[in-house]
Scaffold this active site. Sequence first.
Site, PDB file in Angstrom:
ATOM      1  N   LYS A 169       0.821  -1.216   0.000  1.00  0.00           N
ATOM      2  CA  LYS A 169       0.000   0.000   0.000  1.00  0.00           C
ATOM      3  C   LYS A 169       0.853   1.263   0.000  1.00  0.00           C
ATOM      4  CE  LYS A 169      -4.091  -2.074   2.062  1.00  0.00           C
ATOM      5  NZ  LYS A 169      -5.120  -2.021   3.129  1.00  0.00           N
ATOM      6  N   ASN A 170       2.036   1.124  -0.534  1.00  0.00           N
ATOM      7  CA  ASN A 170       2.943   2.263  -0.635  1.00  0.00           C
ATOM      8  C   ASN A 170       2.782   2.905  -2.006  1.00  0.00           C
ATOM      9  OD1 ASN A 170       5.393   3.765  -1.292  1.00  0.00           O
ATOM     10  ND2 ASN A 170       6.268   2.914   0.563  1.00  0.00           N
TER      11      ASN A 170
END
Length: 280
Positions: free
Chosen positions: A102-103
């Site tokens: 989720k970066n």
Amino acid sequence: MAGLMRRPGFEDLEPIPQDDGPDPVVQIKYSDDFRETMDLFRAVLKATEYSKRALSLTSQVIDLNPANYTAWQYRRRCLEALGSDLREELRFTEATAYENPKNYQIWFHRRAIVERLGDPSAELPFVSNVLIEDAKNYHAWSYRQWVLTFFGPSHPDLWAAELSSMHNALLVDHFNNSAWNHRWFVVSRTERLADPAVTLRECEYALDWIDKAPNNESPWAYLRGLMRVNESQGIPRDQGGESQGEGQGGWGWRFRSFPSIKERLVARRALASEAKGEAK
């Protein structure tokens, strides 16, 4: 890892400490490893050095902080200056993405690399693997839609298995609103939603899932989208807009155009009423 400023090949660089001002209020206690690596990275940035050792250093910075946008940007500049193997870079981003799915910076970086390569062949399988771990990862779904939109015109085969992939995703979790949203995305871009045959097929599909789980909100929302119509154009609703009521030239309902759908809904309501009565 050992402090990079002590590694052979970096002796010529003078590390640049972080400047927190003369009186830092709440100074962060960085690890020695982090501080030494970042001090060295600042020195490389100041020298605007695009070398193999600079590229290697960005890997270390990203390992310590995958959200460091400057490291990713500088890495892209190094890759371009060195003429590096971009497929090797895809393997690097893949490994990093699995650790940090989720970066945002990772997904943006991969997008930039794939654009340079001009080859999306590995992207949908990669995204599917990420979604196995988290089926509602917003970054993964957004990236998937970017791949299809950007490369779809030149690689129409990318769309071929999308509906079956979404069906399989719903078999795993029919409450997955992300999969329902992506199905709408695919159908609305590969077929004409104004085509009655397409609408009927998709309505029947949604109703089949409603029969399995009547309280599942996702297929109901999908069905409403298909039945919602811009009366002036006869096009199903796929964007925002408030209803002005049927027959007023705004958004209305088109159930009368699909009697079989209306019949199934009436039957569904009758079953619900009957069940409610028995519960009393």
